[in-house]
Motif scaffolding. Sequence first.
Motif: not given
Length: 274
Positions: A162-170
């Motif tokens: 599993v590749e975690p991806l941090h989202l920053v655009d609401p």
Amino acid sequence: MPRVLLCPPNYFDVVDQKNPYMSREVAVDRVKARSQWENLRSVLQQSGCEVEIVDPVEGLEDMVFAANQLFVGAKNGYGKFVVPSRMVYESRQREVPFYLDWCRDRDYQVIELDFDNDYLEGHGDLLWHPDGSRIFAGYGFRSRRGGVEKFAAAMSKMGIPVEPLHLVDPYCYHLDTCLCPLNNESALVFPGAYSGDALATLHKLWPRIHLLTADEAHRFMGNGIVVNGTYITPYVTPQLERILREESLKPVLVDTSEFEKAGGSCFCMKMFLP
């Protein structure tokens, strides 16, 4: 023949604000919504999908967004499985048992996770690589990093990274709004949705990345459905047409304007079944 699960929009409405697209001041046209949903079902069938239905439930206005309540998959040696979501909003938590019962009736193995104070929102934030080799996991707005880590621990027992991806655009509060795998080699990506580390991960794992603009992503052009040589999308730009042509995909337009009032479009409204 791909199998896809849909939920009719009998009770669809916007009753509160769960994301930046939603507003109580904007009324939903339920007749139009039903017509748009029927058109999506028809296009999926014309694209070679077998459509299955989970019954809508009164009072669960977002149940039409069938991508979020569960994560589904299949693995040699394990068979078909589902991971129930723990959703942020209480009204959406109440949708999960109805989808889970549907899968239990069809002999899916249920992998229950103890999320404690963490959240994980199904295929809104969890996307299979088309070849099944890994899962991309968005977090930051709906799903939390802790929820992704607990999910990753369960998947590791089946040998699935599993590749975690941090989202920053609401406006890209779910991963399915800013990442769309087109085939085993290429994906649509809106770079402004990600932290620097997450964007670097995507560039490392995809041989070909096609960048969407903010306008394209915020109009749900990265929320399309890839099936049997078609790309089902609510809108298309000359750039997106060029990308799809390069990847041997034909755009098929499906109006989802009523559902966009709730922050969702084509991909959000369906769940592919193994």
